[in-house]
Design a protein around this motif. Structure first.
Motif, PDB file in Angstrom:
ATOM      1  N   CYS A  29       0.833  -1.213   0.000  1.00  0.00           N
ATOM      2  CA  CYS A  29       0.000   0.000   0.000  1.00  0.00           C
ATOM      3  C   CYS A  29       0.861   1.253   0.000  1.00  0.00           C
ATOM      4  CB  CYS A  29      -0.952   0.004   1.199  1.00  0.00           C
ATOM      5  SG  CYS A  29      -2.201  -1.301   1.147  1.00  0.00           S
ATOM      6  N   SER A  30       1.982   1.193  -0.699  1.00  0.00           N
ATOM      7  CA  SER A  30       2.958   2.279  -0.674  1.00  0.00           C
ATOM      8  C   SER A  30       2.456   3.560  -1.327  1.00  0.00           C
ATOM      9  CB  SER A  30       4.258   1.837  -1.356  1.00  0.00           C
ATOM     10  OG  SER A  30       4.007   1.445  -2.690  1.00  0.00           O
ATOM     11  N   SER A  31       1.431   3.478  -2.156  1.00  0.00           N
ATOM     12  CA  SER A  31       0.923   4.679  -2.827  1.00  0.00           C
ATOM     13  C   SER A  31      -0.120   5.428  -2.006  1.00  0.00           C
ATOM     14  CB  SER A  31       0.321   4.316  -4.186  1.00  0.00           C
ATOM     15  OG  SER A  31      -0.801   3.468  -4.021  1.00  0.00           O
ATOM     16  N   SER A  32      -0.505   4.882  -0.861  1.00  0.00           N
ATOM     17  CA  SER A  32      -1.526   5.522  -0.018  1.00  0.00           C
ATOM     18  C   SER A  32      -0.939   6.763   0.645  1.00  0.00           C
ATOM     19  CB  SER A  32      -2.016   4.544   1.047  1.00  0.00           C
ATOM     20  OG  SER A  32      -2.581   3.391   0.456  1.00  0.00           O
ATOM     21  N   THR A  34      -2.825   9.000   2.737  1.00  0.00           N
ATOM     22  CA  THR A  34      -3.444   9.318   4.026  1.00  0.00           C
ATOM     23  C   THR A  34      -3.717   8.028   4.786  1.00  0.00           C
ATOM     24  OG1 THR A  34      -5.712   9.210   3.181  1.00  0.00           O
ATOM     25  CG2 THR A  34      -4.557  11.339   3.016  1.00  0.00           C
ATOM     26  N   GLU A  36      -6.550   7.118   5.982  1.00  0.00           N
ATOM     27  CA  GLU A  36      -7.799   6.546   5.477  1.00  0.00           C
ATOM     28  C   GLU A  36      -7.551   5.740   4.197  1.00  0.00           C
ATOM     29  OE1 GLU A  36      -8.969  10.059   7.984  1.00  0.00           O
ATOM     30  OE2 GLU A  36      -7.428   9.662   6.482  1.00  0.00           O
ATOM     31  N   ALA A  37      -6.737   6.274   3.291  1.00  0.00           N
ATOM     32  CA  ALA A  37      -6.416   5.549   2.059  1.00  0.00           C
ATOM     33  C   ALA A  37      -5.612   4.300   2.358  1.00  0.00           C
ATOM     34  CB  ALA A  37      -5.650   6.462   1.107  1.00  0.00           C
ATOM     35  N   LEU A  38      -4.723   4.388   3.330  1.00  0.00           N
ATOM     36  CA  LEU A  38      -3.916   3.236   3.726  1.00  0.00           C
ATOM     37  C   LEU A  38      -4.796   2.111   4.255  1.00  0.00           C
ATOM     38  CD1 LEU A  38      -1.125   1.921   4.432  1.00  0.00           C
ATOM     39  CD2 LEU A  38      -1.322   3.074   6.656  1.00  0.00           C
ATOM     40  N   ALA A  40      -8.010   1.668   3.798  1.00  0.00           N
ATOM     41  CA  ALA A  40      -8.867   1.156   2.722  1.00  0.00           C
ATOM     42  C   ALA A  40      -8.087   0.186   1.846  1.00  0.00           C
ATOM     43  CB  ALA A  40      -9.404   2.312   1.887  1.00  0.00           C
ATOM     44  N   CYS A  41      -6.832   0.498   1.573  1.00  0.00           N
ATOM     45  CA  CYS A  41      -5.991  -0.390   0.771  1.00  0.00           C
ATOM     46  C   CYS A  41      -5.765  -1.724   1.477  1.00  0.00           C
ATOM     47  CB  CYS A  41      -4.662   0.302   0.482  1.00  0.00           C
ATOM     48  SG  CYS A  41      -3.457  -0.724  -0.397  1.00  0.00           S
ATOM     49  N   ASP A  44      -8.921  -3.781   1.373  1.00  0.00           N
ATOM     50  CA  ASP A  44      -9.252  -4.310   0.050  1.00  0.00           C
ATOM     51  C   ASP A  44      -8.368  -5.477  -0.371  1.00  0.00           C
ATOM     52  OD1 ASP A  44     -11.233  -2.429  -0.077  1.00  0.00           O
ATOM     53  OD2 ASP A  44     -10.113  -1.043  -1.374  1.00  0.00           O
ATOM     54  N   ASP A  96       1.140  11.102   7.137  1.00  0.00           N
ATOM     55  CA  ASP A  96      -0.164  11.403   6.566  1.00  0.00           C
ATOM     56  C   ASP A  96      -0.121  12.732   5.812  1.00  0.00           C
ATOM     57  OD1 ASP A  96      -3.004  12.789   6.898  1.00  0.00           O
ATOM     58  OD2 ASP A  96      -3.319  10.629   6.971  1.00  0.00           O
TER      59      ASP A  96
END
Length: 347
Positions: A29-32, A34, A36-38, A40-41, A44, A96
């Protein structure tokens, strides 16, 4: 001193670690950008319902996971993982993009078959080294309790809490009954002590000892469950809370900001989701009932522990009511509607 010893042990053990196999897939998940994005990754790419994917960790792996969590609690992040974790997990710093704050992250990353799903279902752990509140926000049923993982990470972030703990698989990733303990194999971490989730929870508990802190576990209930309430708060026991109790304080603070919400607690009728079988709650409320004692086994249990020895529903001592169990209907799982109440309850 304790932190220094932990890091030396981790680094020293890792000197003997063989490198990961060439070409092995890693889901980092290196492209996350924030938290929240982390989260969610991570959600998923975890094993879903009936996926058949959940590998129970070995005692050695649980011991290592707990040692890493302990080191992170003491401020460590720039160290190499122990040999038993190196092939499937990583620890790294994370900043973040919204608030610019640094965090330390431990997560499972290995995807050996390249299907886009992690292989074991061990989950993730995040620490804010400069936290203002000694709260551990925990999500034991990601995916199943839809939205709770994003709700909890946002509350963690915006209240500047100490830790965030996330299970690594759908609670029904593998087949099995409801009751688990000790050596049992189950992806439902709220009812199985032999998981990385519970190992991390035990490490957090050991870190604080008797110092004040709270584990806030975010759950979701179906729309047709406990229809007379929108939110139900408990400590993992079925006894009514006493004056000055944190769940009463949280309820009052919620109502001050959300006056239309119907909020229940034990003793108020309308709901019986008291989480009396939740093993993280049992550890905090009555450690002996799960076979756990401070400094005991890394997974939170000792040989011989069994469900028959549990005292479900027994009121915990007032000083032990550190477990806050939140059940909520889908329409109230909005972090922004909770933050003011959390800040007021734990100023």
């Amino acid at each position: 001193m304790r932190f220094g010893r932990s890091i030396l042990l981790l680094v020293g053990a890792s000197v003997l670690t063989a490198p990961r196999a060439t070409g092995a897939a890693e889901l980092t998940c290196s492209s996350s950008a924030t938290l929240e994005a982390l989260v969610a990754c991570i959600r998923d790419q975890m094993p879903g319902r009936s996926s058949g994917v959940f590998l129970p960790p070995s005692p050695t792996e649980m011991e290592a996971w707990r040692s890493v969590v302990s080191a992170m609690m003491y401020g460590g992040c720039d160290f190499v993982l122990p040999p038993s974790l190196w092939s499937f997990a990583r620890v790294r710093s994370f900043r973040d993009a919204d608030n610019g704050r640094p965090y330390c992250l431990l997560l499972e990353t290995a995807d050996w078959n390249g299907d886009g799903v992690v292989d074991r279902g061990f989950g993730a752990f995040i620490v804010d080294p400069f936290a203002e509140r000694e709260l551990s926000h925990q999500v034991s049923h990601p995916i199943a309790d839809a939205g709770t993982e994003i709700q909890a990470i946002t509350v963690f972030k915006k209240t500047r809490s100490r830790t965030f703990l996330l299970a690594g698989a759908h609670r029904h990733a593998i087949a099995g009954g409801r009751w688990f303990h000790g050596h049992s194999m189950s992806s439902d971490v709220a009812h199985n002590t032999a998981t990385m989730f519970h190992s991390a929870h035990a490490a957090i508990t050991s870190f604080y000892g008797w110092k004040p802190w709270w584990a806030v576990q975010w759950h979701g209930m179906a729309e047709n469950t406990c229809e007379s309430v929108d939110v139900y708060l408990s400590h993992g026991v079925d006894a009514a809370p006493v004056a000055g109790d944190k769940i009463l304080e949280l309820r009052n603070n919620l109502l001050a900001h959300q006056p239309t919400w119907r909020i229940g607690v034990p003793g108020s009728r309308g709901c019986a989701l008291n989480a009396t079988s939740n093993v993280q709650g049992r550890l905090l409320n009555d450690g002996a009932s799960t076979g756990w004692v401070p400094g005991g086994s890394p997974s939170g249990w000792v040989p011989g522990g069994s469900p028959s020895g549990w005292s479900f529903g027994r009121p915990a001592a007032a000083h032990a009511r550190r477990f806050v169990h939140i059940e909520q209907h889908p329409w109230v799982r909005d972090a922004d509607r909770w933050i003011a109440a959390v800040l007021a309850t734990w100023p």
